[in-house]
Design a protein around this motif. Structure first.
Motif, PDB file in Angstrom:
ATOM      1  N   ASN A 125       0.829  -1.196   0.000  1.00 34.44           N
ATOM      2  CA  ASN A 125       0.000   0.000   0.000  1.00 34.44           C
ATOM      3  C   ASN A 125       0.872   1.258   0.000  1.00 34.44           C
ATOM      4  O   ASN A 125       0.631   2.202  -0.750  1.00 34.44           O
ATOM      5  CB  ASN A 125      -0.900  -0.016   1.229  1.00 34.44           C
ATOM      6  N   ASN A 126       1.893   1.221   0.836  1.00 34.05           N
ATOM      7  CA  ASN A 126       2.793   2.370   0.882  1.00 34.05           C
ATOM      8  C   ASN A 126       3.447   2.589  -0.463  1.00 34.05           C
ATOM      9  O   ASN A 126       3.574   3.723  -0.930  1.00 34.05           O
ATOM     10  CB  ASN A 126       3.873   2.163   1.943  1.00 34.05           C
ATOM     11  N   GLU A 127       3.863   1.501  -1.065  1.00 37.39           N
ATOM     12  CA  GLU A 127       4.469   1.598  -2.389  1.00 37.39           C
ATOM     13  C   GLU A 127       3.522   2.280  -3.349  1.00 37.39           C
ATOM     14  O   GLU A 127       3.885   3.163  -4.122  1.00 37.39           O
ATOM     15  CB  GLU A 127       4.790   0.204  -2.921  1.00 37.39           C
ATOM     16  N   LEU A 128       2.296   1.862  -3.258  1.00 37.44           N
ATOM     17  CA  LEU A 128       1.282   2.388  -4.167  1.00 37.44           C
ATOM     18  C   LEU A 128       1.125   3.894  -3.961  1.00 37.44           C
ATOM     19  O   LEU A 128       1.088   4.668  -4.904  1.00 37.44           O
ATOM     20  CB  LEU A 128      -0.050   1.691  -3.894  1.00 37.44           C
ATOM     21  N   VAL A 129       1.033   4.258  -2.692  1.00 38.13           N
ATOM     22  CA  VAL A 129       0.811   5.677  -2.390  1.00 38.13           C
ATOM     23  C   VAL A 129       1.989   6.506  -2.862  1.00 38.13           C
ATOM     24  O   VAL A 129       1.831   7.522  -3.543  1.00 38.13           O
ATOM     25  CB  VAL A 129       0.589   5.860  -0.880  1.00 38.13           C
ATOM     26  N   ILE A 130       3.188   6.024  -2.502  1.00 36.98           N
ATOM     27  CA  ILE A 130       4.369   6.802  -2.868  1.00 36.98           C
ATOM     28  C   ILE A 130       4.541   6.821  -4.378  1.00 36.98           C
ATOM     29  O   ILE A 130       4.796   7.862  -4.985  1.00 36.98           O
ATOM     30  CB  ILE A 130       5.625   6.225  -2.190  1.00 36.98           C
ATOM     31  N   GLY A 131       4.349   5.650  -4.981  1.00 30.26           N
ATOM     32  CA  GLY A 131       4.478   5.578  -6.424  1.00 30.26           C
ATOM     33  C   GLY A 131       3.499   6.514  -7.114  1.00 30.26           C
ATOM     34  O   GLY A 131       3.853   7.248  -8.032  1.00 30.26           O
ATOM     35  N   GLY A 132       2.269   6.483  -6.605  1.00 28.07           N
ATOM     36  CA  GLY A 132       1.255   7.352  -7.209  1.00 28.07           C
ATOM     37  C   GLY A 132       1.593   8.817  -7.017  1.00 28.07           C
ATOM     38  O   GLY A 132       1.396   9.638  -7.916  1.00 28.07           O
ATOM     39  N   ALA A 133       2.153   9.120  -5.857  1.00 32.40           N
ATOM     40  CA  ALA A 133       2.417  10.524  -5.558  1.00 32.40           C
ATOM     41  C   ALA A 133       3.489  11.081  -6.462  1.00 32.40           C
ATOM     42  O   ALA A 133       3.426  12.235  -6.890  1.00 32.40           O
ATOM     43  CB  ALA A 133       2.838  10.646  -4.104  1.00 32.40           C
ATOM     44  N   PHE A 134       4.486  10.272  -6.760  1.00 39.04           N
ATOM     45  CA  PHE A 134       5.600  10.814  -7.515  1.00 39.04           C
ATOM     46  C   PHE A 134       5.430  10.640  -9.024  1.00 39.04           C
ATOM     47  O   PHE A 134       6.339  10.934  -9.771  1.00 39.04           O
ATOM     48  CB  PHE A 134       6.907  10.165  -7.044  1.00 39.04           C
ATOM     49  N   GLU A 135       4.264  10.159  -9.431  1.00 42.17           N
ATOM     50  CA  GLU A 135       4.049  10.031 -10.859  1.00 42.17           C
ATOM     51  C   GLU A 135       4.218  11.367 -11.555  1.00 42.17           C
ATOM     52  O   GLU A 135       4.879  11.524 -12.540  1.00 42.17           O
ATOM     53  CB  GLU A 135       2.663   9.459 -11.129  1.00 42.17           C
ATOM     54  N   ASP A 136       3.573  12.337 -11.006  1.00 43.01           N
ATOM     55  CA  ASP A 136       3.883  13.686 -11.457  1.00 43.01           C
ATOM     56  C   ASP A 136       3.573  14.647 -10.320  1.00 43.01           C
ATOM     57  O   ASP A 136       3.031  14.256  -9.291  1.00 43.01           O
ATOM     58  CB  ASP A 136       3.129  14.043 -12.738  1.00 43.01           C
ATOM     59  N   LEU A 137       3.944  15.862 -10.545  1.00 47.16           N
ATOM     60  CA  LEU A 137       3.822  16.811  -9.449  1.00 47.16           C
ATOM     61  C   LEU A 137       2.380  17.093  -9.091  1.00 47.16           C
ATOM     62  O   LEU A 137       2.037  17.304  -7.939  1.00 47.16           O
ATOM     63  CB  LEU A 137       4.529  18.115  -9.826  1.00 47.16           C
ATOM     64  N   GLU A 138       1.533  17.076 -10.088  1.00 44.26           N
ATOM     65  CA  GLU A 138       0.122  17.334  -9.828  1.00 44.26           C
ATOM     66  C   GLU A 138      -0.420  16.314  -8.842  1.00 44.26           C
ATOM     67  O   GLU A 138      -1.130  16.646  -7.899  1.00 44.26           O
ATOM     68  CB  GLU A 138      -0.680  17.262 -11.135  1.00 44.26           C
ATOM     69  N   ALA A 139      -0.043  15.078  -9.094  1.00 44.34           N
ATOM     70  CA  ALA A 139      -0.536  14.018  -8.225  1.00 44.34           C
ATOM     71  C   ALA A 139       0.022  14.183  -6.817  1.00 44.34           C
ATOM     72  O   ALA A 139      -0.662  13.931  -5.831  1.00 44.34           O
ATOM     73  CB  ALA A 139      -0.161  12.664  -8.794  1.00 44.34           C
ATOM     74  N   LEU A 140       1.278  14.665  -6.747  1.00 43.17           N
ATOM     75  CA  LEU A 140       1.866  14.873  -5.429  1.00 43.17           C
ATOM     76  C   LEU A 140       1.068  15.913  -4.661  1.00 43.17           C
ATOM     77  O   LEU A 140       0.783  15.772  -3.479  1.00 43.17           O
ATOM     78  CB  LEU A 140       3.316  15.329  -5.573  1.00 43.17           C
ATOM     79  N   MET A 141       0.700  16.969  -5.365  1.00 46.14           N
ATOM     80  CA  MET A 141      -0.103  18.006  -4.731  1.00 46.14           C
ATOM     81  C   MET A 141      -1.416  17.411  -4.228  1.00 46.14           C
ATOM     82  O   MET A 141      -1.880  17.703  -3.133  1.00 46.14           O
ATOM     83  CB  MET A 141      -0.408  19.122  -5.731  1.00 46.14           C
ATOM     84  N   ALA A 142      -1.997  16.580  -5.054  1.00 44.87           N
ATOM     85  CA  ALA A 142      -3.304  16.037  -4.715  1.00 44.87           C
ATOM     86  C   ALA A 142      -3.206  15.116  -3.501  1.00 44.87           C
ATOM     87  O   ALA A 142      -4.075  15.123  -2.643  1.00 44.87           O
ATOM     88  CB  ALA A 142      -3.868  15.282  -5.910  1.00 44.87           C
ATOM     89  N   SER A 143      -2.131  14.348  -3.461  1.00 47.27           N
ATOM     90  CA  SER A 143      -2.047  13.385  -2.368  1.00 47.27           C
ATOM     91  C   SER A 143      -1.138  13.878  -1.259  1.00 47.27           C
ATOM     92  O   SER A 143      -0.599  13.090  -0.493  1.00 47.27           O
ATOM     93  CB  SER A 143      -1.561  12.040  -2.896  1.00 47.27           C
ATOM     94  N   ALA A 144      -1.004  15.186  -1.167  1.00 50.33           N
ATOM     95  CA  ALA A 144      -0.097  15.741  -0.161  1.00 50.33           C
ATOM     96  C   ALA A 144      -0.489  15.294   1.236  1.00 50.33           C
ATOM     97  O   ALA A 144       0.363  14.963   2.060  1.00 50.33           O
ATOM     98  CB  ALA A 144      -0.104  17.258  -0.251  1.00 50.33           C
TER      99      ALA A 144
END
Lengths: 620, 158
Positions: free
Chosen positions: A378-397
């Motif tokens: 799950n953590n992998e998923l979250v981190i992976g999803g977050a760093f896909e692009d910056l927009e996603a990082l903002m969303a999952s901040a």
């Protein structure tokens, strides 16, 4: 409505709203309202956050600091600057319901040829500029230069009824080309007819702006239509040539007007204009004679004038935050958790790891392993999803912050106290890429870091200084601060020390102190040596009344007893190093004296110096 | 020779930091003064004219046995050097770093006055007195002013 007063932190930075993120900082910025400079708002820092644009004045930050909510901004424009005119960003407020009609009318008039700096809203529609209600509006109409599209005000004494070919019309303020009479006439008439009937009767009269009335001294806006002449008294004569303030052509000093653009050269206040550095604290533009009233209904645009550069990055970041509309998220529910494809309940929070149906099957060690794997996945998923692009990082901040917290909680018992700082720190940091370019970006970074640090130290919730007994060594603070930043954007020791040395200059409530051994410590600026000695002596005085742990040979009721640095550290919550230094400082001042024995170094009330004996003989 | 009454030490004698050399200048100066007056009053009480550093180190003067604190030899020498500058002490022999000092708990002028007063009181003006008579006679002993060492000093002055 547009400009709002803001609260500042102890370090004279704007107090952030929940979830507000600092995006950009730039110094050397002045504020304009419409075409006019706002007095006392001409040199300050601008903080762009996800929610607001905050202006913090350098001179009087507590009084002259304002903010603009991004949600009130209708649109924003960029003006790159021309010759000596600094780059500017213009912010247009959203039209309020009451005045939406009139502003649209004027906007429609000006839109076809509006330039980046144009101000479509005429000044007559901002009634709060009038010092008293019965005064006529300051400015009535604007005409758009056909050459450079600069929007100029129609001269004060221009009356459409009586205007003829001989009526003097000042040239365009920007390019210096004289407009056709018909052009100005048209603009003037249009603005008169567009004025709403609900307006004050004064506004319906033929526009007679303030500067046309010589009985009211308005030295800075008087010279409208003439070259900007702000400080004629500063004029330095004797120059062989001096540049035209408009087109920078070097004219002969005896010429009354510029040879090229025809601008009047009455004022010689800018003889060194061409050689001036790009950093310009004072702009020659006209200034408002009074502050705009806050929370007043107005449609006037606000301009940020970037005299020290940095406008491009600011504009980019502003664009980003206007697109993101973070303020809509305020109070919104957190981002929904990513759902796992195999219908397992995914959760990054260790607290909410409720076992799902599948997990119940696995028991014992296998079950534990399974759970661990799930969490890891799950953590992998979250981190992976977050760093896909910056927009996603903002969303999952939010999730990432929660994850960071859980990591730091798992880090060990010692790190728990720091974990709560992680989330705050993520929103608070000033990093190098948040600062604008320009020659002084390094100093700006240091000064921002310095404010950052002061905030960190004086934050009551965190109580960094309080926990350390009001004094903490710089090295400890550095470690603490970098830990609070959560391992991102760490501060180098060199920058850190530079920032700490700036506290005095920035008049912040903490100060850096150097002990005679060279140890640097940080303490509140209200804490002086005298105060420290007083507390030390009061403590030693207490020891006269409490019997020591074991039998002692001397008269402890008279002499008290000695204390080690360890004792002092325990008593005041200092670190050992600080306690040593403080005791030695008190010794140096003569308040204490030392005793070296097999038990170690102890400090005593100083009974050796004579006058203390005299005092004691009086009291004992 | 020494009186039966024990010497009463001043209060600061039982103050532990008194036995540590103070690094702060003002404190150190005050400390030297205190030691100087302590040594002088101690010697006066015990009629000591000559102080041997080695012996004195273990005496009550520099070694507070109840407190378990003592003044180290280096510091004793510092104190004595300070007293020498004040004119209260003089090294026995030529060198500056001897092991014995004369302690002037009365300086020569004070001694002269004391001797003159004694001669005057006992009506021995214009009488020739030998050094022995002056130092060892029953009369002077009862006065308790001078002993052999003092005599040696007087002889030294010529």
């Amino acid at each position: 409505m547009f400009l709002q007063n803001i609260d500042l932190t102890t370090a004279l930075r704007p107090a952030y709203l929940p979830d507000e993120v600092l995006l950009f900082v730039q110094d050397n910025v002045g504020l304009y309202e419409g075409k006019f400079k706002i007095p006392d708002h001409q040199n300050g820092h601008v903080y762009l956050t996800s929610h607001r644009i905050c202006y913090v004045d350098n001179e009087n930050p507590r009084k002259h600091s304002v903010a603009i909510d991004l949600k009130d901004v209708d649109r924003y424009e960029f003006y790159a600057g021309l010759f000596k005119s600094s780059a500017k960003i213009t912010l247009f407020p959203k039209p309020s319901k009451r005045s939406s009609l009139q502003s649209r009318a004027v906007s429609d008039l000006n839109t076809p040829s509006r330039s980046a700096t144009s101000t479509p809203l005429s000044r007559a529609e901002s009634p709060f500029h009038l010092p008293t209600p019965e005064l006529p509006p300051t400015s009535s109409a604007t005409w758009i230069c056909t050459i450079c599209s600069h929007s100029n005000p129609v001269p004060s004494n221009f009356d459409p009824k009586t205007a003829s070919d001989r009526t003097p019309i000042p040239p365009c303020l920007l390019c210096g080309i004289k407009p056709a009479l018909a052009h100005v006439l048209k603009a003037s008439i249009l603005s008169t007819t567009n004025r709403p009937s609900s307006h004050s009767p004064a506004a319906l009269r033929t526009p007679v702006p303030i500067r046309g009335r010589p009985e009211i001294p308005r030295p800075q806006s008087e010279a409208w239509g003439e070259p900007p002449s702000q400080n004629a008294s500063q004029a330095t004569t004797g120059e062989a040539t001096f540049p035209c303030p408009r087109c920078t052509f070097l004219n002969h000093p005896s010429l009354p007007s510029c040879e090229i653009c025809g601008a009047s050269l009455v004022s010689q206040d800018l003889p060194t204009g061409l050689n001036r550095p790009s950093l310009r604290p004072e702009s020659p533009g006209p200034t408002l004679n009074h502050l705009p009233h806050l929370e007043t209904q107005t449609n006037e645009s606000i301009k940020l004038s970037f005299r020290g550069g940095g406008e491009k990055i600011m504009y980019e970041r502003l664009k980003g935050s206007m697109t993101q509309r973070k303020w809509l998220l305020q109070g919104a529910p957190p981002v929904p958790k990513l759902s796992r494809p195999n219908n397992e309940s995914g959760s990054s929070m260790p607290t909410s790891s409720s076992p799902s149906g599948e997990r119940v099957k696995a028991m014992g060690i296998a079950g534990l392993e399974q759970r661990r794997r799930d969490v890891q996945k799950n953590n992998e998923l979250v981190i992976g999803g977050a760093f896909e692009d910056l927009e996603a990082l903002m969303a999952s901040a939010k999730e990432i912050v929660a994850l960071a917290e859980s990591f730091s909680q798992n880090g060990g018992p010692g790190s728990i106290s720091d974990s709560n700082t992680v989330a705050d720190a993520l929103g608070l940091v000033t990093t190098k890429d948040m600062l604008g370019g320009g020659s002084n970006s390094e100093t700006l970074y240091i000064s921002e870091l310095s404010r950052n640090l002061a905030e960190f130290l004086t934050d009551d919730a965190r109580g960094v200084l309080r926990k350390a007994g009001g004094i903490v060594s710089l090295v400890d603070l550095w470690a603490m601060f970098n830990r609070a930043r959560g391992g991102v954007e760490l501060v180098s020791p060199l920058d850190f020390e530079k920032a700490a040395r700036l506290w005095g200059k920035l008049r912040l409530p903490v100060r850096l102190r150097q002990f005679k051994s060279g140890v640097l410590v940080v303490q509140g600026s209200d804490r002086t040596d005298e105060k420290t000695i007083k507390t030390l002596l009061a403590w030693l005085q207490d020891l006269h009344s409490f019997p020591p742990d074991k039998e002692v040979a001397w008269d402890w009721q008279f002499f008290g007893r000695g204390v080690t640095a360890q004792d002092a550290a325990e008593r005041f919550g200092w670190s050992i190093g600080v306690a040593e230094e403080e005791l030695e400082m008190a010794e140096e001042k003569g308040a204490l004296c030392r005793e070296e024995s097999i038990e170690g170094l102890k400090f005593w009330e100083n009974w050796i110096i004579e006058d203390r004996w005299a005092q004691a003989s009086l009291t004992v | 020779m020494s009186t039966t009454q024990p010497f009463t030490f001043p209060k600061y004698y039982s103050y532990p930091p008194f036995f540590t050399r103070q690094p702060t200048l003002t404190s150190y100066h005050a400390q030297l003064q205190k030691w100087s007056s302590l040594i002088l009053s101690y010697c006066r009480h015990h009629r000591l004219f000559k102080l041997s550093i080695i012996d004195a180190l273990d005496s009550n003067l520099f070694n507070n046995k109840t407190l378990g604190r003592r003044l180290r030899e280096v510091n004793v020498r510092e104190v004595l050097e300070y007293m020498r500058k004040e004119g209260r002490v003089e090294w026995v022999g030529k060198g500056t770093e001897g092991n014995e000092v004369w302690v002037w708990w009365r300086n020569p002028e004070e001694w002269a006055t004391a001797v003159y007063e004694w001669v005057d009181e006992t009506a021995q003006k214009n009488t020739v007195l030998t050094l022995y008579e002056l130092t060892e006679s029953e009369a002077t002993l009862s006065q308790g002013m001078i002993d052999r060492c003092g005599g040696v000093q007087i002889a030294d002055w010529g």
